[in-house]
Each structure stands twice: as C-alpha cells, then as structure tokens.
Design an enzyme around this catalytic site. Structure first.
Site, PDB file in Angstrom:
ATOM      1  N   ASP A  48     -14.761  41.570 -27.985  1.00  0.00           N
ATOM      2  CA  ASP A  48     -14.198  41.093 -26.725  1.00  0.00           C
ATOM      3  C   ASP A  48     -13.086  40.093 -27.038  1.00  0.00           C
ATOM      4  O   ASP A  48     -13.316  39.110 -27.749  1.00  0.00           O
ATOM      5  CB  ASP A  48     -15.288  40.443 -25.869  1.00  0.00           C
ATOM      6  CG  ASP A  48     -14.856  40.307 -24.413  1.00  0.00           C
ATOM      7  OD1 ASP A  48     -13.869  40.959 -24.017  1.00  0.00           O
ATOM      8  OD2 ASP A  48     -15.509  39.546 -23.683  1.00  0.00           O
TER       9      ASP A  48
ATOM     10  N   HIS B  93      -6.132  33.146 -17.748  1.00  0.00           N
ATOM     11  CA  HIS B  93      -7.566  32.887 -17.886  1.00  0.00           C
ATOM     12  C   HIS B  93      -7.818  31.802 -18.933  1.00  0.00           C
ATOM     13  O   HIS B  93      -8.575  30.853 -18.689  1.00  0.00           O
ATOM     14  CB  HIS B  93      -8.305  34.170 -18.269  1.00  0.00           C
ATOM     15  CG  HIS B  93      -9.749  33.950 -18.610  1.00  0.00           C
ATOM     16  ND1 HIS B  93     -10.683  33.606 -17.659  1.00  0.00           N
ATOM     17  CD2 HIS B  93     -10.419  34.006 -19.790  1.00  0.00           C
ATOM     18  CE1 HIS B  93     -11.872  33.472 -18.241  1.00  0.00           C
ATOM     19  NE2 HIS B  93     -11.737  33.706 -19.534  1.00  0.00           N
TER      20      HIS B  93
ATOM     21  N   GLU C 101     -16.974  39.067 -15.424  1.00  0.00           N
ATOM     22  CA  GLU C 101     -15.633  38.975 -16.011  1.00  0.00           C
ATOM     23  C   GLU C 101     -14.973  40.342 -15.874  1.00  0.00           C
ATOM     24  O   GLU C 101     -15.475  41.348 -16.381  1.00  0.00           O
ATOM     25  CB  GLU C 101     -15.693  38.531 -17.479  1.00  0.00           C
ATOM     26  CG  GLU C 101     -16.130  37.073 -17.600  1.00  0.00           C
ATOM     27  CD  GLU C 101     -15.921  36.472 -18.994  1.00  0.00           C
ATOM     28  OE1 GLU C 101     -15.757  37.241 -19.966  1.00  0.00           O
ATOM     29  OE2 GLU C 101     -15.913  35.224 -19.086  1.00  0.00           O
TER      30      GLU C 101
ATOM     31  N   GLU D 201     -12.454  43.050 -16.797  1.00  0.00           N
ATOM     32  CA  GLU D 201     -11.716  43.364 -18.028  1.00  0.00           C
ATOM     33  C   GLU D 201     -11.400  44.861 -18.085  1.00  0.00           C
ATOM     34  O   GLU D 201     -12.050  45.667 -17.431  1.00  0.00           O
ATOM     35  CB  GLU D 201     -12.554  42.995 -19.267  1.00  0.00           C
ATOM     36  CG  GLU D 201     -13.096  41.560 -19.204  1.00  0.00           C
ATOM     37  CD  GLU D 201     -13.635  41.037 -20.540  1.00  0.00           C
ATOM     38  OE1 GLU D 201     -13.407  41.689 -21.579  1.00  0.00           O
ATOM     39  OE2 GLU D 201     -14.284  39.976 -20.513  1.00  0.00           O
TER      40      GLU D 201
ATOM     41  N   ASP E  68     -17.900  42.013 -18.292  1.00  0.00           N
ATOM     42  CA  ASP E  68     -18.597  41.218 -19.309  1.00  0.00           C
ATOM     43  C   ASP E  68     -19.390  40.128 -18.583  1.00  0.00           C
ATOM     44  O   ASP E  68     -18.961  38.979 -18.484  1.00  0.00           O
ATOM     45  CB  ASP E  68     -17.557  40.623 -20.265  1.00  0.00           C
ATOM     46  CG  ASP E  68     -18.177  39.704 -21.301  1.00  0.00           C
ATOM     47  OD1 ASP E  68     -19.344  39.915 -21.653  1.00  0.00           O
ATOM     48  OD2 ASP E  68     -17.483  38.772 -21.749  1.00  0.00           O
TER      49      ASP E  68
ATOM     50  N   ARG F 231     -22.867  31.216 -17.353  1.00  0.00           N
ATOM     51  CA  ARG F 231     -21.996  30.090 -17.726  1.00  0.00           C
ATOM     52  C   ARG F 231     -22.769  28.890 -18.259  1.00  0.00           C
ATOM     53  O   ARG F 231     -22.252  28.154 -19.116  1.00  0.00           O
ATOM     54  CB  ARG F 231     -21.172  29.658 -16.510  1.00  0.00           C
ATOM     55  CG  ARG F 231     -20.261  30.726 -15.966  1.00  0.00           C
ATOM     56  CD  ARG F 231     -19.273  31.209 -17.001  1.00  0.00           C
ATOM     57  NE  ARG F 231     -18.386  32.246 -16.476  1.00  0.00           N
ATOM     58  CZ  ARG F 231     -17.634  33.017 -17.238  1.00  0.00           C
ATOM     59  NH1 ARG F 231     -17.649  32.888 -18.557  1.00  0.00           N
ATOM     60  NH2 ARG F 231     -16.856  33.936 -16.691  1.00  0.00           N
TER      61      ARG F 231
ATOM     62  N   GLN G 249     -23.855  29.772 -21.778  1.00  0.00           N
ATOM     63  CA  GLN G 249     -22.632  29.819 -22.586  1.00  0.00           C
ATOM     64  C   GLN G 249     -22.135  28.409 -22.923  1.00  0.00           C
ATOM     65  O   GLN G 249     -21.788  28.115 -24.074  1.00  0.00           O
ATOM     66  CB  GLN G 249     -21.558  30.589 -21.810  1.00  0.00           C
ATOM     67  CG  GLN G 249     -20.259  30.798 -22.565  1.00  0.00           C
ATOM     68  CD  GLN G 249     -19.179  31.428 -21.674  1.00  0.00           C
ATOM     69  OE1 GLN G 249     -19.412  31.757 -20.516  1.00  0.00           O
ATOM     70  NE2 GLN G 249     -17.993  31.585 -22.232  1.00  0.00           N
TER      71      GLN G 249
ATOM     72  N   LYS H 172     -23.754  35.920 -23.176  1.00  0.00           N
ATOM     73  CA  LYS H 172     -22.973  37.141 -22.963  1.00  0.00           C
ATOM     74  C   LYS H 172     -23.766  38.403 -23.295  1.00  0.00           C
ATOM     75  O   LYS H 172     -23.469  39.469 -22.756  1.00  0.00           O
ATOM     76  CB  LYS H 172     -21.748  37.121 -23.901  1.00  0.00           C
ATOM     77  CG  LYS H 172     -20.790  35.976 -23.673  1.00  0.00           C
ATOM     78  CD  LYS H 172     -19.870  36.294 -22.539  1.00  0.00           C
ATOM     79  CE  LYS H 172     -18.741  35.284 -22.447  1.00  0.00           C
ATOM     80  NZ  LYS H 172     -17.814  35.651 -21.374  1.00  0.00           N
TER      81      LYS H 172
ATOM     82  N   THR I 106     -23.318  44.109 -20.858  1.00  0.00           N
ATOM     83  CA  THR I 106     -21.902  44.355 -20.589  1.00  0.00           C
ATOM     84  C   THR I 106     -21.830  45.740 -19.952  1.00  0.00           C
ATOM     85  O   THR I 106     -22.372  46.697 -20.513  1.00  0.00           O
ATOM     86  CB  THR I 106     -21.073  44.341 -21.886  1.00  0.00           C
ATOM     87  OG1 THR I 106     -21.237  43.073 -22.528  1.00  0.00           O
ATOM     88  CG2 THR I 106     -19.595  44.567 -21.594  1.00  0.00           C
TER      89      THR I 106
ATOM     90  N   GLU J 252     -13.512  30.742 -12.244  1.00  0.00           N
ATOM     91  CA  GLU J 252     -12.121  30.408 -11.920  1.00  0.00           C
ATOM     92  C   GLU J 252     -11.882  30.441 -10.406  1.00  0.00           C
ATOM     93  O   GLU J 252     -11.233  29.554  -9.853  1.00  0.00           O
ATOM     94  CB  GLU J 252     -11.173  31.378 -12.608  1.00  0.00           C
ATOM     95  CG  GLU J 252     -11.160  31.256 -14.114  1.00  0.00           C
ATOM     96  CD  GLU J 252     -10.462  32.446 -14.728  1.00  0.00           C
ATOM     97  OE1 GLU J 252      -9.235  32.385 -14.911  1.00  0.00           O
ATOM     98  OE2 GLU J 252     -11.137  33.453 -15.013  1.00  0.00           O
TER      99      GLU J 252
HETATM  100 CA    CA Z   1     -15.201  38.326 -21.780  1.00  0.00          CA
END
Ligand code: CA
Length: 362
Positions: free
Chosen positions: A83, A90, A155, A157, A189, A193, A196, A209, A213, A314
């Site tokens: 990843d 970002h 996330e 992606e 993904d 938080r 993490q 994570k 996924t 975000e």
């Molecule tokens: Ca990611």
C-alpha cells in the site's frame, strides 16, 4: 461496466466471467484459463493474451446471468500486497493533524513513493462484512486498553494487479509497466485509527490495517483505461532518473464515496502525485521480484477541495467536524450497521464498486 471477475452460480464451480452491464458472461467455454477459480492463470500470460481475451470476451455468446443471481469471488489470488501513500493532499492533511506546526510532509515524500508491505491474506472481495476489529489503543485518558476500535474508517484507493512476474534482481523500469500489469481494481483499505495511532511508531501500519482490505469483484484491464490516461501533476523536485518515466499514467477516473446511500465525497484519481508505473519501478528498484497476483494500492486518494477527501479522518477533521447525513444522522467514524460504497468511473466506463457493511465483533 466491463472487466474480468470470478463467479459461481448456485453450487456450481467458480469460473471466469466478463462483466457486461448488469450481467456476467460465462467465459469458461473459451479455454482452461477461464475455467479457473482465479484470474491468475490468465494474468500470467501477458499483454498479447490479455488483449485477445478482452476481444473474445466482448464477442462471446456464452451463458449470461444477472449479477444479483451469482456469487462473486475474490477475482485473483493475492500474492503480495503493498500500500502506497501517493496523494499529496492526503499526506499533507494527515501530516497536519498528527504533526501540527511541523512540515506536514516527511523530507523524503517528494523523492519517493512511500509505501509499506500489507497483509495479502486479509484482502477480500467487495461485499465482505467489515467486522469491527478489537485492538490495543490509548483511550481518552491516554491509558492503553484492549477493546473494539472506536475510530473505524475507510480509505478510498485504486490498485493495480501484477500479471507477468519478474525475476529477483531485475527491477521493472516505469516505461515497462504495461508489460507486467494486468489491470486495475478499486480498493478500500479499512483502517482503525485508534489502533493505528498507538502502534504506528516505530515500525509503521500493522493491526490497525490488517483486519481487512476490500477490492472490487471486477478487474478492469489496463487496455480499457488507455484513453483515460493523462499527465500526472507536476513533480517538484524532478524525480531521480529511475523514477522519471511513467508520468503519463495518471488516470482520469472519477471517484465517489457513499455512506448509507448518501454521497459524502467526490474526487478524481488524476490528482495522485506518484503514478502506478513509478510505484512499480520504486517497489522493484532494489531487485525485489513481483509475482502474479501482487496487488499494489495507491494510498488514500484525497483532492485539494473540501469534500474530496478519501477518508473520514480527513472529512471530519480528525473527528472534530461530524458529517451530517441527509437523514439527520451524524458521523465522525463508522458505526455498526453502516454501509459504505466506493465507486469509480472513467468516462462511461464504470469500474467495479467496493461495498462493505460494518458489523459488531462477535
Ligand atoms: Ca491505505
């Protein structure tokens, strides 16, 4: 919509299919590689076979099924999963939140496509439930606890899938990207938080994570995206020579995020600072070989405008500005029962969606 996937009907054997609008065309009559439970045998064959397969799939008059009537499988066997962290917006947003007052970008960020090795075994097909992970994190008072994550996020992606492998010691230059890469998938993904934040220093993403996924059930062959290639944003400073090529591979793909049926973010993949060929060139620059089924994802795609961010952390400014949904509900992070859908569109070409519903841990 178009692309290759793997499906089964009722108790039948898995086989390769071609997505055509709301239907899937059974390609198993076209040969052994199409009778497989993964795209890997087809992906290993290389660009000439891929182009041939697209041509034949489009014309094939095989049995058709409505998408709702089939079981969609993980389309390829994931050999490895990297990843990246290739969106300037970002990386800047996250840097501002976690290192206020400092330069939001690490010094190396504009010199290389940063990435980490993820967990191939936890990649699953769209539609797989998102079981809220348990883990260790610092609670409100700062004391470590072991509990279900309170800050579950997504996330947005895009990822590419390697078809033709390379040999150890043999880097893949950016201008040979299309000789190795079969196609593109949409990727979510999922990220916890709180887990993490507590674990990331010193060795990077780990259990925050690796619980799941999700990828789209459909792989869009690279050749179908050819007309949607655009020049990447200006890179300053100019990259080192081994990363100089491949800047003509940004993808003009519109992206949207739906939370419980409401669109909460819209963006475009062309804003990514590092391109897919640059990512592959960097990942193999030390001589590390790639294998059929290697998945490499872009990292969260966030645009420069408010409302184009590719994650809740975000969109809600680290949980301080909740989203208000049309039904009046507010969200900072995902709650049990929430359904999140990622969509991607290149002109009229729809890429596969990525859908997931959050469920409480057992
Ligand atoms: Ca990611």
């Amino acid at each position: 919509m178009a692309g290759f996937g793997v499906f089964s009907v009722a108790a039948g054997e898995p086989r390769v299919g071609w997505r055509s609008g709301g239907e899937v065309v059974d390609l198993s009559a076209l040969g052994a590689v199409f009778c497989s439970d993964s795209l890997n045998p087809l992906m290993a064959q290389g660009p000439a076979a891929w182009d041939d397969a697209v041509g034949r799939a489009r014309e094939h008059e095989g049995p058709r099924s409505r998408i709702e009537e089939v079981t969609l499988r993980l389309p390829f066997e994931v050999a490895g999963y990297i990843d990246f962290y290739s969106s300037l917006e970002h990386a800047t947003n996250v840097g501002r939140m976690f290192r206020p007052g400092a330069d939001p970008l690490p010094r190396n960020w504009r010199w290389l496509p940063a990435g980490y090795d993820g967990r191939a075994g936890s990649v699953a097909v769209s539609g797989t439930d998102v079981v809220r992970p348990r883990g260790q994190f610092a609670d409100e008072d700062g004391a470590p606890v072991f509990a279900p994550s309170k800050r579950l996020d997504f996330e947005l992606e895009l990822g590419f899938v390697v078809g033709v492998p390379s040999r150890p010691g043999e880097p893949i230059p950016a201008d040979r990207f299309a000789e190795h890469v079969f196609g593109v998938v949409v990727v979510n993904d999922w990220s916890a938080r709180d887990i993490q934040a507590w674990e990331t220093v010193p060795l990077g993403p780990f259990l925050g994570k690796s619980f799941l996924t999700s990828v789209s059930a459909w792989v869009t062959p690279l050749s179908l995206l050819e007309e949607h290639r655009v020049e990447a944003p200006v890179q300053d400073p100019p990259p080192l020579p081994y990363l100089a090529a491949g800047r003509d591979w940004a993808l003009d793909v519109d992206l949207a995020v739906e939370l419980n049926g409401a669109v909460v973010s819209r963006g475009n993949a062309r804003t990514l600072y590092w391109t897919m060929p640059q990512q592959l060139a960097h990942a193999t620059s030390n001589g590390s070989a790639v294998r059929t089924g290697d998945l490499m994802a872009s990292g969260t795609i966030s645009g420069p405008e408010r409302g184009s961010e590719g994650s809740l952390i975000e969109l809600t400014r680290n949980g301080t500005e909740p989203l208000e949904l049309p039904d009046g509900a507010k969200r900072t992070f995902l709650e049990d029962g929430d359904e999140l859908v990622l969509r991607a569109n290149a002109g009229g070409l729809e890429l596969g969606e990525v859908r997931g519903r959050v469920v409480a841990p057992a």
